[in-house]
Write a protein that holds these residues in place. Sequence first.
Motif, PDB file in Angstrom:
ATOM      1  N   ASP A 174      45.369  34.964  35.989  1.00 50.19           N
ATOM      2  CA  ASP A 174      44.555  34.753  37.225  1.00 50.19           C
ATOM      3  C   ASP A 174      43.086  35.036  36.973  1.00 50.19           C
ATOM      4  O   ASP A 174      42.408  34.816  37.838  1.00 50.19           O
ATOM      5  CB  ASP A 174      45.297  35.408  38.297  1.00 50.19           C
ATOM      6  CG  ASP A 174      44.969  36.904  37.987  1.00 50.19           C
ATOM      7  OD1 ASP A 174      44.103  37.746  38.482  1.00 50.19           O
ATOM      8  OD2 ASP A 174      45.960  37.628  37.204  1.00 50.19           O
ATOM      9  N   SER A 175      42.672  35.812  36.020  1.00 48.66           N
ATOM     10  CA  SER A 175      41.526  36.373  35.732  1.00 48.66           C
ATOM     11  C   SER A 175      40.594  35.452  34.905  1.00 48.66           C
ATOM     12  O   SER A 175      39.396  35.784  34.826  1.00 48.66           O
ATOM     13  CB  SER A 175      41.525  37.779  35.129  1.00 48.66           C
ATOM     14  OG  SER A 175      41.780  37.763  33.661  1.00 48.66           O
ATOM     15  N   ARG A 184      39.615  32.051  48.399  1.00 49.87           N
ATOM     16  CA  ARG A 184      39.054  33.106  48.764  1.00 49.87           C
ATOM     17  C   ARG A 184      40.335  34.045  49.390  1.00 49.87           C
ATOM     18  O   ARG A 184      40.453  35.180  49.121  1.00 49.87           O
ATOM     19  CB  ARG A 184      37.866  33.130  49.663  1.00 49.87           C
ATOM     20  CG  ARG A 184      38.239  32.633  50.858  1.00 49.87           C
ATOM     21  CD  ARG A 184      37.136  32.502  51.678  1.00 49.87           C
ATOM     22  NE  ARG A 184      37.147  31.877  52.941  1.00 49.87           N
ATOM     23  CZ  ARG A 184      38.054  32.182  53.964  1.00 49.87           C
ATOM     24  NH1 ARG A 184      38.592  33.131  54.167  1.00 49.87           N
ATOM     25  NH2 ARG A 184      38.018  31.260  55.169  1.00 49.87           N
ATOM     26  N   ARG A 195      42.605  34.824  46.429  1.00 51.49           N
ATOM     27  CA  ARG A 195      41.820  36.064  45.835  1.00 51.49           C
ATOM     28  C   ARG A 195      42.093  37.394  46.247  1.00 51.49           C
ATOM     29  O   ARG A 195      42.341  38.270  45.779  1.00 51.49           O
ATOM     30  CB  ARG A 195      40.389  35.533  45.587  1.00 51.49           C
ATOM     31  CG  ARG A 195      39.817  36.677  44.672  1.00 51.49           C
ATOM     32  CD  ARG A 195      38.285  36.279  44.268  1.00 51.49           C
ATOM     33  NE  ARG A 195      38.377  34.986  43.381  1.00 51.49           N
ATOM     34  CZ  ARG A 195      38.849  35.203  42.043  1.00 51.49           C
ATOM     35  NH1 ARG A 195      39.274  36.114  41.485  1.00 51.49           N
ATOM     36  NH2 ARG A 195      38.757  34.003  41.214  1.00 51.49           N
TER      37      ARG A 195
END
Length: 284
Positions: free
Chosen positions: A100-101, A164, A167
């Motif tokens: 995910d990074s 967002r 996230r």
Amino acid sequence: MHIELESSASSIAVRGSAPARQEPLMWLNADRVLYVGLLGEPSVRTFGAYSIYVSLSKPHRISVAGGAWEEAEVSVIPPYVPHRIASGERMICNILIEADSVESKRLPAFIAQGRGLVCEDEVLRALRAALERFRCSSTRQFPQTADFDRSFFGDALAPRAIDRRIRATLARIKDDPNSHTSAQDCADASHLSVSRFLHLFKAEVGTPFRSFRTWQRARSVLYYVTQNANLANIALDVGYPDSTHFSHSIRQVYGLTPKSIFAGSRRLELYGRAAAGSPRYQFA
């Protein structure tokens, strides 16, 4: 992106002379893990991260998703792909990159396209040299994830662009992976229905919400492996309801029982830090 090699007297040759004696160590934060230590004899393991195995001197053998065994000095396994590994020596280096990074399409080619054996001597030289620099460092620290990436991959890995709301969910889970955060909780915080949230999460992260949460909880065990504590208590601290669930889940992820993992980590030196907001995870 390609890996830049740094000339250094401490760099390790690809083949020939063996590297200096390695002691077991691990550096980790919320997005990366560097592990040099005992491998044991794991059964099938499934990590929710890109996994890079680097032999310290003798080749290892890798089997991906039940396929044929290959001999390798560097191998790469994509996230959530089951695999088996057998080391030709007592210890091995394992690097984990949280999926995910990073933007998968902008990863170094050997990672983005890797699925088992990596036949690139330059990659082996670079990774072994980076490991030696870390081992010889006086602090054995990387202030930021980007510093880790530059040392091992020549540049900071490009971050993944994520909605967002998702996230925020990722940050919530990674800040406290041991909490019993439900999909309903995250959907409410995102102002979405549960079904819409779960669909959006998988589309943005590339894996189902439940799989990600399961991986993060199992990953958080790494922060505990040097503690001399009762495993039943650790199971509760990590968020498992009991020892049976703890043992089953950890074995599915690591291919080893918690008892074996903790026994093999008695001499492990731990470095790095966890996600912000988890003071018990701060290490020197």
